[in-house]
Design a protein around this motif. Structure first.
Motif, short mmCIF file in Angstrom:
data_model
loop_
_atom_site.label_atom_id
_atom_site.label_comp_id
_atom_site.label_asym_id
_atom_site.label_seq_id
_atom_site.Cartn_x
_atom_site.Cartn_y
_atom_site.Cartn_z
N PRO A 44 0.80 -1.24 0.00
CA PRO A 44 0.00 0.00 0.00
C PRO A 44 0.83 1.28 0.00
N GLU A 45 2.09 1.20 0.41
CA GLU A 45 2.94 2.39 0.45
C GLU A 45 3.78 2.54 -0.82
N ALA A 46 3.42 1.83 -1.87
CA ALA A 46 4.19 1.86 -3.11
C ALA A 46 4.22 3.28 -3.69
N SER A 47 5.33 3.62 -4.34
CA SER A 47 5.51 4.94 -4.94
C SER A 47 5.17 4.90 -6.43
N VAL A 48 5.22 6.06 -7.05
CA VAL A 48 4.98 6.14 -8.49
C VAL A 48 6.02 5.32 -9.24
N ASP A 49 7.27 5.37 -8.79
CA ASP A 49 8.32 4.59 -9.45
C ASP A 49 8.01 3.10 -9.40
N ASP A 50 7.49 2.64 -8.26
CA ASP A 50 7.15 1.22 -8.14
C ASP A 50 6.03 0.83 -9.11
N LEU A 51 4.98 1.68 -9.18
CA LEU A 51 3.86 1.37 -10.07
C LEU A 51 4.26 1.46 -11.53
N CYS A 52 5.16 2.40 -11.84
CA CYS A 52 5.56 2.57 -13.23
C CYS A 52 6.52 1.49 -13.70
N SER A 53 6.97 0.64 -12.78
CA SER A 53 7.71 -0.53 -13.22
C SER A 53 6.75 -1.53 -13.88
N HIS A 54 5.46 -1.38 -13.62
CA HIS A 54 4.43 -2.21 -14.27
C HIS A 54 3.74 -1.43 -15.39
N ILE A 55 3.35 -0.19 -15.12
CA ILE A 55 2.70 0.65 -16.13
C ILE A 55 3.78 1.42 -16.87
N GLN A 56 4.09 0.98 -18.08
CA GLN A 56 5.15 1.63 -18.85
C GLN A 56 4.74 3.01 -19.35
N GLY A 57 3.46 3.18 -19.56
CA GLY A 57 2.94 4.44 -20.08
C GLY A 57 1.57 4.19 -20.69
N PRO A 58 0.94 5.22 -21.25
CA PRO A 58 -0.35 5.02 -21.92
C PRO A 58 -0.23 4.03 -23.07
N ASP A 59 -1.35 3.48 -23.47
CA ASP A 59 -1.41 2.50 -24.56
C ASP A 59 -2.63 2.81 -25.41
N PHE A 60 -2.39 3.43 -26.56
CA PHE A 60 -3.49 3.90 -27.41
C PHE A 60 -3.96 2.80 -28.36
N THR A 68 -4.13 2.84 -31.52
CA THR A 68 -3.25 2.74 -32.68
C THR A 68 -1.85 2.33 -32.23
N GLU A 69 -1.00 2.00 -33.20
CA GLU A 69 0.33 1.48 -32.89
C GLU A 69 1.41 2.54 -33.07
N ALA A 70 1.04 3.81 -33.00
CA ALA A 70 2.03 4.88 -33.10
C ALA A 70 2.96 4.86 -31.89
N GLU A 71 4.14 5.41 -32.07
CA GLU A 71 5.14 5.41 -31.00
C GLU A 71 4.88 6.54 -30.01
N ILE A 72 5.06 6.23 -28.73
CA ILE A 72 5.06 7.27 -27.70
C ILE A 72 6.51 7.69 -27.51
N ILE A 73 6.82 8.95 -27.83
CA ILE A 73 8.22 9.41 -27.80
C ILE A 73 8.47 10.34 -26.63
N THR A 74 7.51 10.47 -25.72
CA THR A 74 7.71 11.29 -24.53
C THR A 74 8.80 10.66 -23.67
N SER A 128 1.03 0.49 -28.29
CA SER A 128 1.83 1.69 -28.50
C SER A 128 3.23 1.51 -27.90
N PRO A 129 4.25 1.30 -28.74
CA PRO A 129 5.60 1.16 -28.18
C PRO A 129 6.10 2.49 -27.62
N ILE A 130 6.88 2.40 -26.57
CA ILE A 130 7.49 3.60 -25.96
C ILE A 130 8.96 3.60 -26.34
N VAL A 131 9.37 4.58 -27.12
CA VAL A 131 10.73 4.64 -27.63
C VAL A 131 11.31 6.02 -27.37
N SER A 132 12.62 6.07 -27.39
CA SER A 132 13.33 7.34 -27.20
C SER A 132 13.68 7.89 -28.57
#
Length: 750
Positions: free
Chosen positions: A205-221, A223-229, A484-488
């Motif tokens: 229950p005390e998990a941080s944003v960093d902990d949750l974002c190890s599971h949630i990579q980012g939004p997923d639209f 379409t299959e366009a790249e998320i470049i944020t 939606s792949p997340i790329v740099s």
């Protein structure tokens, strides 16, 4: 009649300010709470919730036949949502479009729009719909005491306040809405990733944003366009609940062509083609030869861009298109939802999931309690039936002999009214001996179930474990892979205008009266062109069509114009004064072209000058910029292009016959100013205009210098030329008799 004569008894009177303020606030709260913002529990806005509930009431499950959409819309409007049918139907369409909703809740037949034109869907009398399998995540527990029910708009029916969502749909499908003074923009997410984050948060229950974002990579639209944020910005977005995203189209190479295979969310391929074609028509994309749309059912997105040649810089071209078209698009994120307390709030990721888990835990608890109540009621009835079977003869006698057997049975066997009613409703065929065995078997099963329910309800740890198990099962059943792949990626940048213009050789010609034109090629007889009466050749400079033409006037100001915009040399050109704004009385002296780092020698006839790079002379201002400081009474001489600073020497001469050869590299390199003295001229002779410096020349080793004095010419080379060598700033050597009035110096290649 005055207001005093009116009978206002029983009429509430309010100041206009108070009434309007209250009316506006009431309206604002209605729009916020009952129209525009989703609820954190089921992630739905009221119209979406009512559509899904009305379809379930019509029996339109995922296994049923499709029914006309008009039937659904009519039920929604008539029973729950008294608003416009077009707005309601459009909300239903968005729930059905797979390119609008990440996990559609409506399964439609017919024309429900296309990615190119989402609003091209057919009218509701033509389309048919039913609920999709994903709707089970909202409706499967609805009849199990999990929802609060509120009256509909006319009080004749009840509707669920919030649907008992089994997964956090507020993140899965996201949502957009504009209320009064606030808005919401929540991007969709991947079901498996969100479920994994919920499971982690249940255990920690005390998990941080960093902990949750190890599971949630980012939004997923959808379409299959790249998320470049960048990852850092995504973390900040989830940490605050606000921010922005950038999506970029994906492309491949195929036989030299560029194939765009995925577009950003809610971007039309037809719109992309229009934007690229507009640039082609404006001649701003010379490197693109052809453009076509090859999309079909097998390839929903296939836009083909054909480069003009295989030498085109494809990454540079695509970076330009990303920056100038909707192939790259920014999306605002504002995770504003109605919380469990009924108030709208922008919620960060941790708070959003924590609040939803509280909602889900309470929903499961209510479902278990509802089931426990049913089990205990049934056990109570079974206990009464078992007493009846054990005393069957006496029960039958009481029923046969008594006019009111109910109270008699209740008094004789100490039964409750519910048990008595169950006994009296028994059918004769249920009086067989086997029924007692069935009752005892059912009693044992329900007793075991009751004990399990009581154990879960009595332990928060077991309740959380059940919630975790159900989330895991739903994720396995309804989850899918990320789309939606997340790329740099580096930031897209539009090409400079010069890079978009074909690089062709041309020569810019300037006349004495300040008329300019551009002739194709470098082998141009500029002096032999046709000039206006009284005008003639002044200066010419070779260059490329994608370069800037730089002009210098008699006040030392420089100006720049794009060479490809200058008129053709087929005519007499046009006056520079139509495009530029030189000072009154100023005239143009020369023109320069070349690469930005090309060097030019700028001088005045008082014997001063300096070396300057062409890029330092370019000005975007119509009135130019002051580069060369002109002493009083001096004149600006035509600029001289420097080919090789180390090998070339500077030859200068005065009009009264003095010649000086000095090292060109000794002159300073400056961006602006007066420069240094090149040759000494007595000030008295300068003021009297008895002597001045003629336009200089640059001489390399092995070249000769031709001195022009009226009709006389003298070529100086070799050892004779070395005799005039001296340091910068000297007077120079006197030329032979007959050359005391020098007009020009010309470099000659033997």
């Amino acid at each position: 009649m005055s207001t005093d004569d009116l009978n206002l008894e029983g009429v509430e009177r309010l100041p206009l300010k108070t009434f309007t303020e209250k009316a506006y606030l009431d309206y604002a709260m209605y729009v916020i709470l009952d129209r525009a913002l989703p609820h954190v529990g089921d992630g739905l806005k009221p119209v979406q919730r009512r559509i899904i509930y009305a379809m379930s009431e019509l029996g339109l499950s995922a296994l049923s036949k499709h029914k006309k959409s008009a039937r659904t819309v009519g039920d929604v409007l008539g029973k729950f949502h008294p608003h416009g049918d077009s707005a309601c139907y459009e909300a239903m369409v968005l729930l059905a479009q797979p390119f609008s909703s990440r996990y559609p809740f409506v399964d439609g037949q017919g024309n429900w729009g296309s990615p190119d034109d989402p609003k091209s869907f057919a009218a509701m009398r033509y389309t048919e719909a039913r609920l999709s399998p994903h709707a089970q995540l909202l409706l499967s527990e609805l009849g199990q005491g999990t929802a609060d029910w509120v009256p509909n708009f006319d009080g004749t029916l009840d509707e669920p306040k919030v649907l008992p969502a089994r997964l956090p749909n507020v993140l899965l499908n996201g949502g957009t809405g504009i209320a009064v003074g606030m808005a919401t923009d929540i991007p969709p997410h991947n079901l498996r990733e969100v479920a994994a984050a919920c499971i982690h948060l249940l255990a920690h229950p005390e998990a941080s944003v960093d902990d949750l974002c190890s599971h949630i990579q980012g939004p997923d639209f959808p379409t299959e366009a790249e998320i470049i944020t960048p990852r850092k910005e995504l973390m900040a977005l989830y940490r605050t609940g606000q921010g922005s995203l950038r999506l970029r189209a994906r492309y491949d190479r195929e036989n030299g062509d560029i194939i765009i295979t995925a577009l950003p969310h809610q971007v039309s391929g037809a719109r992309i083609l229009e934007q690229i074609a507009a640039q082609m028509n404006a001649r701003k994309l010379p490197m693109v030869e052809d453009l076509r749309d090859e999309s079909d059912h097998e390839h929903p997105t296939r836009l083909v861009i054909t480069p003009r040649s295989n030498r085109v810089d494809i990454p540079g071209l695509m970076a330009h298109l990303f920056a100038t078209t909707d192939l790259e698009r920014s999306y605002r994120v504002n995770m504003n939802v109605i919380g469990l307390d009924g108030r709208p709030q922008v919620k960060p990721l941790v708070q959003l999931l924590t609040e939803w888990l509280s909602f889900r835990t309470e929903t499961v608890r209510r479902r278990l309690q509802w089931r426990l109540d049913r089990v205990e009621t049934r056990l109570h009835v079974l206990a009464g039936l078992l007493i009846a079977y054990l005393n069957l003869d006496e029960v039958i006698r009481i029923i046969r002999d008594q006019d009111e057997p109910g109270p008699a049975l209740q008094a004789r066997f100490d039964l409750t009214p519910a048990q008595v009613d169950a006994i009296l409703e028994l059918k004769l065929r249920h009086l067989a001996r086997l029924e007692e065995v069935k009752i005892r078997g059912e009693q044992d099963g329900l007793t075991q179930e009751r004990d399990q329910l009581q154990a879960i309800l009595g332990s928060s740890e077991q309740l959380r474990a059940l919630v975790r198990t159900e989330i895991t099962a739903d994720a396995e059943k309804f989850g899918d892979d990320r789309r939606s792949p997340i790329v740099s990626r580096a930031a897209a940048q539009a090409l400079d205008e010069s890079a978009l213009i074909p690089s062709e050789p041309l020569t810019v010609v300037l006349s004495r009266m300040g008329w300019v034109r551009a002739a194709k090629g470098h082998e141009v007889d500029a002096a032999g062109l046709n000039y206006k009466s009284g005008d003639g050749f002044l200066s010419a400079s070779p260059g490329r069509s994608n370069q800037q033409a730089v002009f210098i006037d008699s006040t030392g100001r420089t100006y720049a114009l794009a060479a490809h915009t200058l008129p053709s040399a087929r005519g007499q050109g046009e006056p520079l004064s139509g495009r530029l704004s030189p000072p009154d009385g100023a005239c143009f002296v020369g023109v320069m072209m070349g690469a930005p780092d090309d060097l030019y020698l700028l001088t005045t006839d008082h014997g001063y000058g300096f070396i300057c790079a062409l890029e330092d002379l370019i000005s975007r201002n119509r009135s130019g910029k002051v580069v060369l400081t002109v002493p009083e009474g001096a004149r600006v001489l035509p600029p001289v292009r420097i080919q090789n600073l180390a090998r070339q020497r500077l030859a200068v001469a005065t009009s009264d016959g003095h010649l000086l050869i000095t090292a060109l590299a000794d002159l300073p390199r400056m961006a602006k100013g007066k420069g240094n003295r090149i040759i000494h001229i007595p000030s008295a002779r300068l003021k009297a205009r008895e002597a001045w410096m003629v336009p200089p020349a640059l001489v390399a080793e092995g070249e000769a210098l031709q001195v022009v004095a009226g009709r006389k010419f003298k070529a100086i080379k070799g050892a004779e030329l070395e005799a005039y060598q001296a340091e910068r700033g000297h007077r120079g050597q006197k030329l032979p008799r007959g050359f005391q009035k020098v007009d020009a110096l010309i470099c000659v290649i033997p």
